[in-house]
Structure formats: structure tokens, C-alpha cells
Write an enzyme that holds these catalytic residues in place. Structure first.
Site, PDB file in Angstrom:
ATOM      1  N   GLY A  60       0.822  -1.203   0.000  1.00 46.45           N
ATOM      2  CA  GLY A  60       0.000   0.000   0.000  1.00 46.45           C
ATOM      3  C   GLY A  60       0.855   1.251   0.000  1.00 46.45           C
ATOM      4  N   GLN A  61       0.209   2.400   0.147  1.00 47.84           N
ATOM      5  CA  GLN A  61       0.928   3.684   0.081  1.00 47.84           C
ATOM      6  C   GLN A  61       2.053   3.778   1.109  1.00 47.84           C
ATOM      7  OE1 GLN A  61      -1.216   7.496  -0.917  1.00 47.84           O
ATOM      8  NE2 GLN A  61      -2.877   6.396   0.071  1.00 47.84           N
ATOM      9  N   ASP A 116      -1.679 -13.451   6.048  1.00 42.14           N
ATOM     10  CA  ASP A 116      -3.051 -13.081   6.386  1.00 42.14           C
ATOM     11  C   ASP A 116      -3.073 -12.692   7.858  1.00 42.14           C
ATOM     12  OD1 ASP A 116      -5.726 -12.811   6.884  1.00 42.14           O
ATOM     13  OD2 ASP A 116      -6.236 -14.921   6.546  1.00 42.14           O
ATOM     14  N   ALA A 168      -4.983  -2.005   6.465  1.00 39.96           N
ATOM     15  CA  ALA A 168      -6.269  -1.537   6.983  1.00 39.96           C
ATOM     16  C   ALA A 168      -7.328  -1.620   5.898  1.00 39.96           C
ATOM     17  CB  ALA A 168      -6.163  -0.088   7.478  1.00 39.96           C
ATOM     18  N   TYR A 179     -15.884   2.977   9.513  1.00 37.87           N
ATOM     19  CA  TYR A 179     -14.425   3.026   9.409  1.00 37.87           C
ATOM     20  C   TYR A 179     -13.816   3.567  10.703  1.00 37.87           C
ATOM     21  CZ  TYR A 179      -9.806   4.740   8.043  1.00 37.87           C
ATOM     22  OH  TYR A 179      -8.459   5.020   7.996  1.00 37.87           O
ATOM     23  N   LYS A 218     -11.621   1.433  13.580  1.00 38.49           N
ATOM     24  CA  LYS A 218     -10.242   1.846  13.869  1.00 38.49           C
ATOM     25  C   LYS A 218     -10.074   2.163  15.356  1.00 38.49           C
ATOM     26  CE  LYS A 218      -7.244   2.467  11.300  1.00 38.49           C
ATOM     27  NZ  LYS A 218      -6.149   1.546  10.862  1.00 38.49           N
TER      28      LYS A 218
END
Length: 302
Positions: free
Chosen positions: A10-11, A44, A68, A134, A138
Site C-alpha cells: 500500500g501507500q 493473512d 487496513a 471506518y 479503527k
């Protein structure tokens, strides 16, 4: 020190790969899928047994959790799976680190706030008031981590962008280059965060943890806020993106959030107070426009 990075494709994970080129650490980069051009160990994190096996096999001392569920709108209709990734999986990582007396660095979000009207930057000890699935999941993840009793650094961040993957900067670069007019909301204020700057902050924390070599708990365990310095709206952000890219043909207009119906109410003001991380780790944080300019220059020269 052996460090396991989750969500490595990811980023933020891709930026972690860049800082990993500097010694003395040995990084294991994991994700649920492989990505072209980078080495990835499949993991995983929703499986506690799989996490513990990998931690044992590679003698992991620290996990940096960049994984996430981040699709804010879709989370409203997919809250069960969102909770698995954002709350239960971080608990697995925390339990694995507790077992080996290691450190979990976990990335959280400004979306843990938003339910109450704020007009000053949010502090770490401020009550979480998420407005959607979301943010709720979190915040649950944060509490699960704390409940395990492991050493942890939870980093809440906001408006993350980079040269990698899908993000607001890349989307706006495309839209302002192809659309004659664009409406962007001006009544949501926050701070953009360049993923590379966040990765560098994580590097500083890793260095501090290594220097302390805690035997009875990391003294700086806790929740911290990190974003770039400054404040802007999504409209201001878009105007800056277009200007830095030299795209002047698009007429960018401010609009209200209610002009873009969404299944979730987003925080109207989620600026993060970063005093704690700056004082604790001696981190100097770049101003948001300075970092944006670097990212756009990289994209233009790619």
C-alpha cells in the site's frame, strides 16, 4: 532488529520499503497479495496462528502495521469485514508482539474523531467520537491493542497520499487535467500527510526503540498524532495540487459537503495536534505544501 511490515504494497508500505534500504534493520515485507517489482511475503493478519508462526520463523522484534480497510463509504455496508481488518487483525499483531516482548507500531486515523464539533486541533487524550464504521472499527482496534498489554505506538494520521496507489492527489491531478470545471468541498478541514514523511517518523521511532532496548516495557508506549503541519480544506488542497502541477485550465469551485451525498458523515474538522510526537521523539514535521510539492515533482518526473 527484525521488523515485519504488514500492508507492504500500500501507500505507506511502499514508502517503508524506501526507508528500509538504510541499515541496521532487517525488514520482512508482507501483504495478502504480491505486487510486481517488489518482494512480498504473503501473510493473512486475520489469522493469529499465521502471524505467530511468521514472527517465530523470522525472530521478529517489531511489527509496523500499515494494513487496513480504508474504503470509508463501502465500510458502511461491509462493517463486519471492516472490523476484522481494522480491529481484530491489529489485536492479533499485538498479541504476537506481547508474546515476544516486541513493539507494535500501528497506524490509526483522524476518523476516530468527528462526532462532536471541534475547532481546535484534536489531542491524543480527546474522547473518540467516530461518525461511521471506518472510524468505529479503527477506534476499536486501538482499544484492542491497548488491552493486550503489549508495547505499542499508535500513530493517528490523516489525508494520506503518495506517489503510489490510489489517493486524492493522483485523482485530482487527473481530474484537473481533464475536466473544464470541478467542485470540491470546502467545509471539511484537516491536514494532508505525505506517506514518506510518516515513514520517516516511523523510522525515528524505530531508532528510539532500538536505542532504549527496553527490558521492562517501552517507556514511550502510547498514542501519538502525525500529519504534516498546517490546515486546509479539500478545496484548498485541490487548488494547491493544480497550481503546483501547472494545470490552470480547470475552474475549481468550492462547494458544501451536502452537494456530494455519502453513506457516512465525514469529520468537518479533524486537524491533529502533533505536540506530543514532536516533543517525545524530537521530530520536525514539514509543512503540507512543501511535502506536496516534492510528491508532485516525483510524479511529474516518473
Amino acid at each position: 532488529m527484525n521488523i515485519l511490515v504488514t500492508g507492504a504494497n500500500g501507500q505507506l508500505g511502499r514508502e517503508m520499503r524506501l526507508i528500509a534500504q538504510a541499515p541496521p534493520y532487517h525488514f520482512i515485507f508482507t501483504d495478502v497479495v504480491e505486487a510486481e517489482g517488489v518482494e512480498t511475503t504473503l501473510l493473512d493478519i486475520t489469522s493469529l496462528e499465521a502471524v505467530k508462526q511468521l514472527v517465530k520463523a523470522h525472530d521478529i522484534h517489531c511489527i509496523v502495521n500499515c494494513a487496513a480497510y480504508t474504503n470509508v463509504d463501502k465500510a458502511e455496508s461491509d462493517e463486519a469485514f471492516c472490523r476484522v481488518l481494522n480491529a481484530e487483525a491489529p489485536r492479533n499483531l499485538a498479541e504476537a508482539m506481547k508474546e515476544v516482548n516486541g513493539l507494535l507500531i500501528h497506524i490509526s486515523t483522524d476518523y476516530v474523531f468527528g462526532g462532536d464539533p471541534y475547532n481546535i486541533p484534536c489531542r491524543e487524550d480527546q474522547k473518540g467520537t467516530p461518525t461511521g464504521a471506518y472510524g468505529r472499527t479503527k477506534l476499536e482496534g486501538e482499544k484492542y491493542i491497548q488491552a493486550t498489554g503489549c508495547d505499542y505506538v499508535i500513530l493517528r494520521t490523516a489525508w494520506l497520499y503518495s506517489e503510489y496507489g490510489k489517493n486524492f492527489v493522483k485523482t485530482m491531478l487527473n481530474l484537473t487535467a481533464t475536466k473544464p470545471q470541478l467542485k470540491v468541498v470546502f467545509d471539511q478541514a484537516g491536514t494532508p500527510t505525505y506517506a514518506y514523511d510518516l515513514a520517516k517518523a516511523i523510522q525515528t521511532i524505530l531508532q528510539d526503540y532500538t536505542a532504549e532496548t527496553p527490558t521492562s516495557g517501552y517507556s514511550k508506549t502510547g498514542i501519538y498524532h502525525f500529519s504534516n503541519e498546517g490546515v486546509c480544506s479539500w478545496y484548498d488542497f485541490t487548488k494547491a495540487i493544480a497550481a503546483m502541477a501547472g494545470q490552470t485550465q480547470c475552474d475549481i469551485q468550492p462547494c458544501h459537503s451536502n452537494e456530494f451525498p455519502s453513506p457516512v458523515k465525514r469529520p468537518a474538522y479533524s486537524v491533529l495536534d502533533k505536540t506530543k510526537i514532536k516533543e517525545t521523539f524530537g521530530i520536525r514535521i514539514p509543512y503540507w505544501t512543501d511535502s506536496l510539492k516534492i510528491c508532485i515533482n516525483h510524479l511529474k518526473n516518473a
